[in-house]
Design a protein around this motif. Structure first.
Motif, short mmCIF file in Angstrom:
data_model
loop_
_atom_site.label_atom_id
_atom_site.label_comp_id
_atom_site.label_asym_id
_atom_site.label_seq_id
_atom_site.Cartn_x
_atom_site.Cartn_y
_atom_site.Cartn_z
N THR A 34 0.85 -1.20 0.00
CA THR A 34 0.00 0.00 0.00
C THR A 34 0.88 1.24 0.00
OG1 THR A 34 -0.08 -0.05 2.41
CG2 THR A 34 -1.87 -1.14 1.23
N TYR A 35 0.33 2.33 -0.52
CA TYR A 35 1.07 3.59 -0.48
C TYR A 35 1.11 4.11 0.95
CZ TYR A 35 0.72 3.72 -5.55
OH TYR A 35 0.83 3.42 -6.88
N LYS A 36 2.25 4.63 1.33
CA LYS A 36 2.41 5.17 2.67
C LYS A 36 3.18 6.47 2.60
CE LYS A 36 2.52 0.63 4.98
NZ LYS A 36 2.30 -0.20 3.80
N GLY A 37 2.94 7.31 3.60
CA GLY A 37 3.73 8.53 3.69
C GLY A 37 5.17 8.18 4.05
N PRO A 38 6.14 8.92 3.51
CA PRO A 38 7.54 8.60 3.81
C PRO A 38 7.87 8.82 5.27
CG PRO A 38 7.36 10.70 2.65
CD PRO A 38 6.00 10.09 2.63
N ARG A 39 8.67 7.93 5.83
CA ARG A 39 9.19 8.09 7.18
C ARG A 39 10.47 8.89 7.08
NH1 ARG A 39 9.22 1.79 7.88
NH2 ARG A 39 9.64 2.10 5.67
#
Length: 708
Positions: free
Chosen positions: A498-503
């Motif tokens: 899934t797409y995730k915000g960058p850490r």
């Protein structure tokens, strides 16, 4: 002294093992929203309880204990061999809670091997967002193991995982001793009688996978073959039927322990942002357009954003050299410090901004999950050139560094596909080429020129070089496919996360590690060669150096100051040991437009490509003919005159010839060593070096002849 327990982290690719490993051990290993990041086992210490450390092993991601690739073989050779030094006392199977049914297949196999197991449900938040509610207490009862819910990225649920591990280590829950599918009792008894093992399923694993397990000798493998023939046992048929049976059992467990809110309320399936974005990013036409647009913006930014800090570093090093020459006595030691050591360091530091920006973009693409989409859309294109769909992983990784990229080919099951991928991956333009591209593009492509008044031409040139490397990798792969007669069909199976915000902590860590590696690993080589080169450029055979200075003074009685010193330095350099080396190779490289100075850089950069810039920095700081002692390396190279034509040395013909040479040449000892390590033969590194050097020479020759 009590033995430190070993706990293995096992799971499917992209289930979050590496993130959990980092949370447990505090080690900042490479992680990403990207399958197959871990290619070798990693180890660290986890403080399970006060004064009770355990050793954690992060193993490569696998889907099943029946290996299809080299990285999967590594896992099975550990889990299937109780005598292996890394055989775990316990396993933590990390499962993606949003795809529980598929993840439980591997869990059930590991448990049945007789290894005490804890199930760590990761990404619970993702599962809940998709409408799934997991009753982990009921699931633990059904599976007869401890189950812990964790969020590996944020370090949530680690205390519950500790309690589950402590309890499992104490109780050592028994595995499911019954085989998923029955086999002849005499078959297992014969295996156990000959090879002595109490676990039924492990004995069966040995029988089926003995050819891939290093613990067995040739004679023992032949014994296994004899047992299979005697009992008419087919490994492939059993594995296929076993997998189907396990999924039937797993489906029943999941139906009892997982509530699907969408199905319960007859709601329409939840359309997530991942579904919406994938309609565009995976589009058969739009997907390619978007990927090329990202690359285009990336290389424009690398040139545009990095210009200011690079100019500041370049000018700062030149100013420091000038100041040191002014305050220190005129001596060989001062020259070594300024023209050797600091010039070499300057050749390293100036490229930190561009290296940082390159890895910033790469890290963001990995973190968000977009890099997996790139692999998916490129699969169809790869197959036309004889590459496996999984070849996209090393090719894309090769933009950063060829060494880990070649190691990542272990996930490719077909030997021919893997070999071709290994041989062509170094054609991808890695970060080591970036310093060379930067200097040469700055010399031959006007900085202020733009396309349509918007796009920087230097950025376009850099973008073109990266595309050229990719195109040549595909062409070379097609030629090798024909030579090797590779007709084996392969399949590309990959989970799209899934797409995730960058850490941003991980992004910053990636940038820091990459810059750190460039400065302290490549930098050590560059500085060391710069110092050696200074010695070779400062001394010559016999009295050649002294005679050169006397000759210049005699032939130029009217010259004074900086011009005289530059003339003397240039003549000394030509008569030094380095100059002799350069003149020795000059006849070979003259058809490419290169002189003896470039010849010196070509020789030194065979250790590592990026040494070219440090070498040129040292050469032109000692033998350049410019009036300004403060001049930067770019200005010194720009001021170099071709004695044959009286025009600037670095014109379009020479500049593009050098760019093409370094785009294709194999000049990296580390890459050759990695190729040897992965192929277990010197034949393939020699083939790799030979064809890439020939390709570089012939291409550079053609470019120079066409443009001159």
């Amino acid at each position: 002294m009590a033995k430190t327990p070993k706990i293995a982290l096992i799971g499917n690719p992209n289930a979050g093992k590496s993130s959990l490993f980092n949370s447990l051990t505090g080690l900042n290993q490479k992680t990403g929203n990207f399958p197959g990041v871990t290619m070798e086992k990693l180890t660290g210490i986890w403080e399970l309880e006060p004064k009770r450390p355990v050793e954690i092993l992060d193993l490569p991601g696998i889907y099943s204990i029946y290996p299809k690739s080299i990285d999967e073989e590594l896992v099975i050779n550990i889990l299937g061999d109780p005598t292996h030094p890394d055989f775990p006392d316990m396993a933590i199977v990390v499962a993606d809670a949003s795809n529980l049914k598929r993840n439980l297949l591997l869990f059930s196999q590991v448990r049945d091997l007789g290894i005490p197991t804890v199930l760590a449900l990761n990404m619970i938040d993702v599962a809940e967002n998709e409408g799934y509610v997991i009753n982990s207490i009921k699931l633990a009862r059904e599976l007869n193991v401890e189950v812990a819910e964790v969020n590996a990225k944020r370090g949530i649920g680690l205390n519950g995982l500790k309690l589950a591990v402590v309890k499992s280590l104490a109780n050592r829950y028994a595995s499911n001793d019954a085989l998923p599918l029955p086999v002849a009792e005499e078959l297992i008894q014969e295996v156990q009688a000959k090879f002595g093992d109490g676990e039924t399923y492990r004995s069966l694993l040995w029988l089926m996978e003995h050819d891939r397990m290093k613990m067995f000798s040739k004679q023992q493998r032949e014994s296994f073959d004899a047992i299979q023939n005697k009992h008419h046992f087919s490994s492939k048929k059993y594995q296929s039927e076993e997998t189907v049976k396990r999924y039937e059992q797993i489906t029943e467990v999941v139906d009892r322990c997982v509530i699907n809110l969408n199905r319960q309320w007859d709601a329409a399936p939840v359309r997530t942002w991942t579904d919406r974005l994938d309609k565009f990013f995976l589009h058969p036409v739009g997907g390619y357009v978007f990927f090329l647009a990202i690359l285009f913006v990336m290389f424009q930014a690398i040139f545009t954003w990095a210009t200011y800090p690079m100019d500041a570093i370049d000018g700062g090093v030149a100013a420091l050299n000038d100041w040191l020459k002014g305050v220190l006595p005129d001596s060989a030691l001062t020259a070594l410090l300024t023209d050797g050591l600091i010039a070499g360091i300057g050749g390293v530091l100036i490229f930190i901004p561009q290296i940082a920006f390159l890895f910033l973009f790469i890290s963001l693409l990995e973190e968000t999950g977009y890099m997996s989409r790139v692999m998916f859309i490129m699969d169809k294109l790869m197959r036309r050139f004889g590459l496996n769909g999984k070849s996209v992983v090393p090719l894309i990784s090769g933009v950063a560094c060829a060494v880990p990229a070649i190691m990542s080919t272990r996930s490719i099951g077909s030997w021919k596909d893997r070999l071709i991928t290994i041989l062509v991956t170094p054609l991808m333009s890695c970060s080591a080429r970036l310093p060379i591209y930067t200097v040469l593009i700055a010399l031959v492509v006007p900085e202020k020129n733009t396309l349509f008044g918007l796009f920087n031409l230097q950025g376009l040139a850099l973008f073109g070089l990266y595309l050229l490397g990719f195109f040549m990798a595909l062409v070379s792969a097609w030629v090798m496919k024909v030579i090797l007669k590779a007709k084996e069909k392969s399949y590309f199976i990959m989970e799209l996360p899934t797409y995730k915000g960058p850490r941003f902590k991980h992004v910053a860590m990636t940038i820091f590690n990459s810059v750190n590696a460039f400065v302290f690993e490549a930098g050590k080589i560059i500085v060391a060669i710069s110092i050696v080169l200074w010695v070779l450029a400062s001394y010559g055979p016999g009295d050649k150096i002294a005679e050169a200075e006397a000759r210049v003074r005699q032939e130029n009685p009217t010259l004074q100051g900086v011009k005289l010193q530059n003339k003397i330095s240039a003549e000394k350099l030509e008569n030094s040991y380095a100059g002799h080396f350069g003149h020795f190779v000059e006849p070979v490289i003259r058809p490419l437009g290169y002189d003896w100075k470039i010849g010196i850089a070509l020789i030194t950069s065979f250790a590592a490509r990026e040494v070219f810039v440090g070498t040129m920095s040292t050469i032109y700081s000692m033998g350049g003919e410019v009036d300004d002692e403060n001049a930067t390396i770019k200005n010194r190279m720009r001021a170099e005159i071709n004695p044959a034509t009286g025009k600037p040395m670095y014109d379009a013909a020479l500049g593009f010839s050098l760019l093409i040479f370094y785009a294709f040449a194999m000049q990296c000892m580390s890459t050759l060593a990695t190729t040897y390590r992965e192929t277990k033969s010197w034949k393939y590194p020699l083939i790799q070096f030979g064809y890439m050097t020939a390709l570089a020479y012939l291409s550079a020759f053609a470019v120079y002849q066409l443009l001159s």
